[in-house]
Write a protein that holds these residues in place. Structure first.
Motif, PDB file in Angstrom:
ATOM      1  N   CYS A 214      23.880  19.505  20.247  1.00  0.00           N
ATOM      2  CA  CYS A 214      24.514  18.186  20.173  1.00  0.00           C
ATOM      3  C   CYS A 214      26.032  18.314  20.160  1.00  0.00           C
ATOM      4  N   ARG A 215      26.534  19.277  19.409  1.00  0.00           N
ATOM      5  CA  ARG A 215      27.986  19.503  19.370  1.00  0.00           C
ATOM      6  C   ARG A 215      28.507  19.957  20.727  1.00  0.00           C
ATOM      7  N   LEU A 216      27.785  20.864  21.390  1.00  0.00           N
ATOM      8  CA  LEU A 216      28.247  21.421  22.656  1.00  0.00           C
ATOM      9  C   LEU A 216      28.227  20.401  23.802  1.00  0.00           C
TER      10      LEU A 216
ATOM     11  N   GLN B  90      11.885  11.771  22.799  1.00  0.00           N
ATOM     12  CA  GLN B  90      12.150  12.674  23.923  1.00  0.00           C
ATOM     13  C   GLN B  90      12.947  12.016  25.042  1.00  0.00           C
ATOM     14  N   GLU B  91      12.601  10.809  25.412  1.00  0.00           N
ATOM     15  CA  GLU B  91      13.235  10.173  26.563  1.00  0.00           C
ATOM     16  C   GLU B  91      14.747  10.053  26.382  1.00  0.00           C
ATOM     17  N   ALA B  92      15.178   9.632  25.194  1.00  0.00           N
ATOM     18  CA  ALA B  92      16.610   9.457  24.947  1.00  0.00           C
ATOM     19  C   ALA B  92      17.331  10.801  24.890  1.00  0.00           C
ATOM     20  N   ILE B  93      16.708  11.799  24.290  1.00  0.00           N
ATOM     21  CA  ILE B  93      17.339  13.118  24.174  1.00  0.00           C
ATOM     22  C   ILE B  93      17.494  13.755  25.550  1.00  0.00           C
ATOM     23  N   ILE B  94      16.449  13.686  26.345  1.00  0.00           N
ATOM     24  CA  ILE B  94      16.510  14.269  27.692  1.00  0.00           C
ATOM     25  C   ILE B  94      17.600  13.590  28.517  1.00  0.00           C
ATOM     26  N   ALA B  95      17.709  12.296  28.393  1.00  0.00           N
ATOM     27  CA  ALA B  95      18.734  11.560  29.143  1.00  0.00           C
ATOM     28  C   ALA B  95      20.135  11.996  28.720  1.00  0.00           C
ATOM     29  N   ALA B  96      20.342  12.188  27.432  1.00  0.00           N
ATOM     30  CA  ALA B  96      21.664  12.584  26.938  1.00  0.00           C
ATOM     31  C   ALA B  96      22.034  13.999  27.391  1.00  0.00           C
ATOM     32  N   VAL B  97      21.098  14.922  27.303  1.00  0.00           N
ATOM     33  CA  VAL B  97      21.369  16.294  27.729  1.00  0.00           C
ATOM     34  C   VAL B  97      21.600  16.346  29.235  1.00  0.00           C
ATOM     35  N   SER B  98      20.784  15.605  29.983  1.00  0.00           N
ATOM     36  CA  SER B  98      20.923  15.592  31.439  1.00  0.00           C
ATOM     37  C   SER B  98      22.270  15.023  31.876  1.00  0.00           C
ATOM     38  N   ALA B  99      22.742  14.016  31.176  1.00  0.00           N
ATOM     39  CA  ALA B  99      24.040  13.422  31.519  1.00  0.00           C
ATOM     40  C   ALA B  99      25.158  14.454  31.423  1.00  0.00           C
ATOM     41  N   PHE B 100      25.024  15.377  30.489  1.00  0.00           N
ATOM     42  CA  PHE B 100      26.033  16.431  30.342  1.00  0.00           C
ATOM     43  C   PHE B 100      25.848  17.523  31.399  1.00  0.00           C
ATOM     44  N   THR B 101      24.624  18.018  31.571  1.00  0.00           N
ATOM     45  CA  THR B 101      24.404  19.169  32.449  1.00  0.00           C
ATOM     46  C   THR B 101      24.646  18.842  33.915  1.00  0.00           C
ATOM     47  N   GLN B 102      24.320  17.624  34.339  1.00  0.00           N
ATOM     48  CA  GLN B 102      24.427  17.325  35.767  1.00  0.00           C
ATOM     49  C   GLN B 102      25.870  17.225  36.259  1.00  0.00           C
ATOM     50  N   GLN B 103      26.822  17.232  35.345  1.00  0.00           N
ATOM     51  CA  GLN B 103      28.231  17.177  35.712  1.00  0.00           C
ATOM     52  C   GLN B 103      28.846  18.576  35.859  1.00  0.00           C
ATOM     53  N   ARG B 104      28.042  19.621  35.657  1.00  0.00           N
ATOM     54  CA  ARG B 104      28.565  20.981  35.642  1.00  0.00           C
ATOM     55  C   ARG B 104      27.673  21.914  36.457  1.00  0.00           C
ATOM     56  N   THR B 105      28.247  23.003  36.946  1.00  0.00           N
ATOM     57  CA  THR B 105      27.468  23.978  37.707  1.00  0.00           C
ATOM     58  C   THR B 105      26.655  24.859  36.763  1.00  0.00           C
ATOM     59  N   LYS B 106      25.727  25.595  37.341  1.00  0.00           N
ATOM     60  CA  LYS B 106      24.896  26.501  36.538  1.00  0.00           C
ATOM     61  C   LYS B 106      25.748  27.557  35.837  1.00  0.00           C
TER      62      LYS B 106
ATOM     63  N   GLU C 118      28.957  27.346  35.056  1.00  0.00           N
ATOM     64  CA  GLU C 118      29.760  26.694  34.014  1.00  0.00           C
ATOM     65  C   GLU C 118      28.922  26.470  32.758  1.00  0.00           C
ATOM     66  N   LEU C 119      27.700  26.049  32.963  1.00  0.00           N
ATOM     67  CA  LEU C 119      26.809  25.817  31.824  1.00  0.00           C
ATOM     68  C   LEU C 119      26.425  27.128  31.146  1.00  0.00           C
ATOM     69  N   LEU C 120      26.259  28.190  31.923  1.00  0.00           N
ATOM     70  CA  LEU C 120      25.950  29.491  31.345  1.00  0.00           C
ATOM     71  C   LEU C 120      27.074  29.945  30.416  1.00  0.00           C
ATOM     72  N   LYS C 121      28.313  29.767  30.854  1.00  0.00           N
ATOM     73  CA  LYS C 121      29.458  30.152  30.023  1.00  0.00           C
ATOM     74  C   LYS C 121      29.587  29.271  28.785  1.00  0.00           C
ATOM     75  N   HIS C 122      29.220  27.996  28.913  1.00  0.00           N
ATOM     76  CA  HIS C 122      29.400  27.046  27.817  1.00  0.00           C
ATOM     77  C   HIS C 122      28.259  27.105  26.800  1.00  0.00           C
ATOM     78  N   LEU C 123      27.014  27.224  27.310  1.00  0.00           N
ATOM     79  CA  LEU C 123      25.845  27.145  26.424  1.00  0.00           C
ATOM     80  C   LEU C 123      25.197  28.498  26.153  1.00  0.00           C
ATOM     81  N   GLY C 124      25.374  29.433  27.064  1.00  0.00           N
ATOM     82  CA  GLY C 124      24.721  30.735  26.929  1.00  0.00           C
ATOM     83  C   GLY C 124      25.109  31.442  25.641  1.00  0.00           C
ATOM     84  N   GLY C 125      24.128  31.919  24.916  1.00  0.00           N
ATOM     85  CA  GLY C 125      24.385  32.600  23.656  1.00  0.00           C
ATOM     86  C   GLY C 125      24.537  31.665  22.477  1.00  0.00           C
TER      87      GLY C 125
END
Length: 408
Positions: A271-273, A295-311, A313-320
């Motif tokens: 949530c913070r990330l 589930q529906e609301a959580i998936i929508a919120a996470v998707s809104a963040f991930t779809q704006q970034r490349t794989k 970019e997301l690996l560097k931001h979320l990985g680990g």
């Protein structure tokens, strides 16, 4: 190719391999990778997968393609006509000095050839006899479908995995790799090692039987407790988990990623990330069960963040930070340093090529007796002479067998 002098954990174990196609050969490959001596007994025209391909564009020989090369490395090949009594006697003699024999013919075939479990064990009481059949062998429980032929797609369908795989609740789907063959293969390899271990202690072998549909059901264990405990009928859930959230696949700018931040320790971090810290304290998201219901609301919120970034970019931001991975294709896999560090992309020679090719490596790592790809898949009958000599045949005998088209 790695140092062939380093012995595997199964060094000294001899396997007579009467299997073809994928399930049986994958099983015996696992044993060979860990150092077992696997003698692949093929018909005179070879395992049918030799001609399936794909062939490398530079291959001048076309002795076998990628399919055969991938699951028959580390094995020896002897070509024998089992329809002739002399050929069957050769198999009997090979099994006299073996720890296990593995076959995946339809039920009754080996019995009719005089190569049944009972016949072979009479000559070698320590022999483990293993089978992989679509619906098992009558010796361990006769299925009403015991005589039905089966392939990967059949066991996927009846074993339950298709019914919980797919884009929506109404569309069951085949799983990509041949898990209907490979899961039974892994299961059988475990059974063989277990039975050989016991035979070495007791001096007595046994019959090891894996039904392909049984093995698939076993890995779909979740559907049984959902049905038995909750009286539900599990259906395809798309790319998200039926019990956990967020746990699934999310869109990226250039593809897809997976996130499994359902646990209490990971959900607040996610949530913070994704710049939504308030979701972590929302009463709707307090427990694992709450998050699943929301589930529906959580998936929508996470998707809104991930779809704006490349794989990446997301690996560097979320990985680990939270359980995360891009959805890789094979080119991504080859480029990722993980698989190189783990020796999962070995290069092997290939007959007909003046350069090496890559195959998938050995997943079971051991510190003292590491499994390895020690040598390429064999040419048809490449080791026929070697093994006939080892069981007492002279060069003149071998010439006669070859002239009579009993061996190749």
């Amino acid at each position: 190719m790695t140092d062939a002098s380093v012995l595997g954990a199964l060094d000294g174990v001899r396997i007579v391999d009467l299997t073809q196609m994928l399930a049986g050969p994958f099983c015996t490959m696992l044993l060979a990778d860990q150092g077992a001596e696997v003698i692949k007994v093929e018909p005179l025209d070879g395992d049918h997968t030799r001609i399936i391909g794909p062939y490398h564009v530079d291959d001048k020989l076309r002795a076998f393609g990628g399919y055969f090369a991938s699951v028959n490395r580390n094995k020896k090949s002897i070509a024998i006509d089992l329809k002739k009594s002399e050929g069957r006697e050769l198999v009997m003699k090979l099994c006299e000095g073996a720890d296990a024999v593995v076959e995946n013919y339809r039920g009754g075939v080996m019995d009719r050839l005089g190569l049944s479990y009972e016949a072979l064990q009479a000559r070698n009481p320590k022999l483990v006899y293993a089978t992989i059949r679509g619906f098992g062998d009558p010796r361990t429980g006769k299925s009403p479908y015991a005589d039905f032929p089966a392939y990967d797609v059949i066991s996927q369908a009846m074993g339950g995995i298709m019914a919980i795989t797919g884009p929506d609740k109404d569309t069951p789907m085949k799983v990509g790799p041949g898990v209907g063959d490979i899961i039974p293969a892994i299961t059988c390899a475990f059974g063989i090692v277990s039975a050989v271990f016991r035979a070495h202690r007791t001096g007595r072998g046994q019959f090891v039987d894996v039904g392909m549909v049984d093995a698939i059901l076993a890995v779909c264990e979740r559907i049984m407790h959902q049905h038995s405990f909750a009286q539900t009928l599990p259906v395809p859930e798309g790319n998200h988990h039926p019990l956990l959230c967020p746990f699934g696949m999310f869109p990226a700018k250039d593809g897809f990623v997976t996130i499994a931040a359902h646990a209490d320790q990971h959900f607040p971090i996610l949530c913070r990330l994704i710049d939504r810290p308030e979701m972590a304290t929302d009463p709707k998201n307090v427990t694992v069960q709450d998050r699943r219901a929301n589930q529906e609301a959580i998936i929508a919120a996470v998707s809104a963040f991930t779809q704006q970034r490349t794989k990446q970019e997301l690996l560097k931001h979320l990985g680990g930070q939270v359980p995360f991975s891009p959805v890789y294709n094979v080119r991504d896999i080859v480029a990722d340093p993980h698989f190189k560090a783990r020796e999962m992309l070995p290069w092997v020679p290939h007959p007909g090529l003046d350069h090496e090719v890559q195959i998938a490596g050995v997943a079971v790592k051991m510190t003292e007796t590491p499994g390895r790809v020690r040598h390429r898949a064999p040419l048809l009958g490449e080791h026929t002479d070697e093994y006939l000599k080892s069981i007492g045949y002279s060069w003149a005998d071998i010439d006669c067998l070859r002239a009579g088209k009993i061996v190749a």
